[in-house]
Design an enzyme around this catalytic site. Sequence first.
Site, PDB file in Angstrom:
ATOM      1  N   CYS A   1      39.129 -35.652 -15.137  1.00  0.00           N
ATOM      2  CA  CYS A   1      38.349 -36.859 -15.339  1.00  0.00           C
ATOM      3  C   CYS A   1      38.047 -37.438 -13.955  1.00  0.00           C
ATOM      4  O   CYS A   1      38.973 -37.608 -13.141  1.00  0.00           O
ATOM      5  CB  CYS A   1      39.124 -37.870 -16.182  1.00  0.00           C
ATOM      6  SG  CYS A   1      38.290 -39.475 -16.297  1.00  0.00           S
TER       7      CYS A   1
ATOM      8  N   ASP B   1      41.290 -32.472 -18.309  1.00  0.00           N
ATOM      9  CA  ASP B   1      40.547 -32.282 -19.545  1.00  0.00           C
ATOM     10  C   ASP B   1      40.547 -30.787 -19.852  1.00  0.00           C
ATOM     11  O   ASP B   1      40.420 -29.963 -18.944  1.00  0.00           O
ATOM     12  CB  ASP B   1      39.107 -32.779 -19.397  1.00  0.00           C
ATOM     13  CG  ASP B   1      39.029 -34.290 -19.285  1.00  0.00           C
ATOM     14  OD1 ASP B   1      39.681 -34.972 -20.093  1.00  0.00           O
ATOM     15  OD2 ASP B   1      38.314 -34.783 -18.398  1.00  0.00           O
TER      16      ASP B   1
ATOM     17  N   HIS C   1      32.606 -34.506 -19.081  1.00  0.00           N
ATOM     18  CA  HIS C   1      32.379 -33.322 -19.918  1.00  0.00           C
ATOM     19  C   HIS C   1      30.907 -32.896 -19.904  1.00  0.00           C
ATOM     20  O   HIS C   1      30.592 -31.714 -19.750  1.00  0.00           O
ATOM     21  CB  HIS C   1      32.797 -33.579 -21.366  1.00  0.00           C
ATOM     22  CG  HIS C   1      34.210 -34.033 -21.545  1.00  0.00           C
ATOM     23  ND1 HIS C   1      35.200 -33.888 -20.609  1.00  0.00           N
ATOM     24  CD2 HIS C   1      34.802 -34.642 -22.598  1.00  0.00           C
ATOM     25  CE1 HIS C   1      36.332 -34.379 -21.064  1.00  0.00           C
ATOM     26  NE2 HIS C   1      36.120 -34.848 -22.272  1.00  0.00           N
ATOM     27  N   GLU C   2      30.035 -33.872 -20.105  1.00  0.00           N
ATOM     28  CA  GLU C   2      28.601 -33.578 -20.156  1.00  0.00           C
ATOM     29  C   GLU C   2      28.108 -33.001 -18.822  1.00  0.00           C
ATOM     30  O   GLU C   2      27.254 -32.123 -18.789  1.00  0.00           O
ATOM     31  CB  GLU C   2      27.816 -34.857 -20.489  1.00  0.00           C
ATOM     32  CG  GLU C   2      28.182 -35.485 -21.816  1.00  0.00           C
ATOM     33  CD  GLU C   2      29.399 -36.435 -21.760  1.00  0.00           C
ATOM     34  OE1 GLU C   2      29.674 -37.078 -22.784  1.00  0.00           O
ATOM     35  OE2 GLU C   2      30.069 -36.526 -20.707  1.00  0.00           O
TER      36      GLU C   2
ATOM     37  N   VAL D   1      25.296 -12.085 -15.320  1.00  0.00           N
ATOM     38  CA  VAL D   1      26.475 -12.559 -14.605  1.00  0.00           C
ATOM     39  C   VAL D   1      27.632 -11.590 -14.828  1.00  0.00           C
ATOM     40  O   VAL D   1      27.820 -11.063 -15.926  1.00  0.00           O
ATOM     41  CB  VAL D   1      26.868 -13.992 -15.028  1.00  0.00           C
ATOM     42  CG1 VAL D   1      27.328 -14.065 -16.482  1.00  0.00           C
ATOM     43  CG2 VAL D   1      27.932 -14.568 -14.104  1.00  0.00           C
ATOM     44  N   GLU D   2      28.384 -11.333 -13.777  1.00  0.00           N
ATOM     45  CA  GLU D   2      29.571 -10.467 -13.857  1.00  0.00           C
ATOM     46  C   GLU D   2      30.738 -11.313 -14.348  1.00  0.00           C
ATOM     47  O   GLU D   2      30.962 -12.416 -13.866  1.00  0.00           O
ATOM     48  CB  GLU D   2      29.839  -9.865 -12.468  1.00  0.00           C
ATOM     49  CG  GLU D   2      30.864  -8.774 -12.462  1.00  0.00           C
ATOM     50  CD  GLU D   2      32.291  -9.295 -12.447  1.00  0.00           C
ATOM     51  OE1 GLU D   2      33.115  -8.760 -13.202  1.00  0.00           O
ATOM     52  OE2 GLU D   2      32.566 -10.242 -11.689  1.00  0.00           O
ATOM     53  N   SER D   3      31.492 -10.815 -15.329  1.00  0.00           N
ATOM     54  CA  SER D   3      32.489 -11.629 -16.032  1.00  0.00           C
ATOM     55  C   SER D   3      33.667 -12.068 -15.164  1.00  0.00           C
ATOM     56  O   SER D   3      34.172 -13.173 -15.333  1.00  0.00           O
ATOM     57  CB  SER D   3      32.988 -10.909 -17.281  1.00  0.00           C
ATOM     58  OG  SER D   3      33.599  -9.688 -16.947  1.00  0.00           O
TER      59      SER D   3
END
Length: 153
Positions: free
Chosen positions: A50, A57, A91-92, A72-74
């Site tokens: 936060c 969070d 969060h947003e 994208v490579e994992s």
Amino acid sequence: MQTEKELTLLGKKSEYKQSYSPEVLECFTNPHPENDYWVYFNCPEFTSLCPITGQPDFATIHIRYLPGIKMVESKSLKLYLFSFRNHGAFHEDCVNIIMKDLIALMSPKYIEIEGIFTPRGGISIYPFCNYGEPETKYEEIANYRLLNHSLNK
């Protein structure tokens, strides 16, 4: 093989960054750019802080995309998501940052990011954002999915 030349993290010891690090993201050439298909990542151990209280969070992050030329490579994605561990963001903001970084990395045809954050203070927050390549059917998909989004929970 071209893919092996594009990747530097796969097969090596992981170095976990202690601060937000979009530079760890790596991509490789999509072997089927002519096809539309979904790639789905489920990331159940996402953490961030936060930005006001500094409290942790926790979330499950869902990443779904239709790849264009790059993917994208994992392992790099895992290291990137881990770099949020000490990053202060609402969060947003987290889901939008993730989406924008992945768009900059690989220019997907379509992408959506969903965060299922655990409750804090008795409230759960589930932010959702998406993007479709402008002036294509993927932009139409983005508009439709945004207007009809539901967690079905």
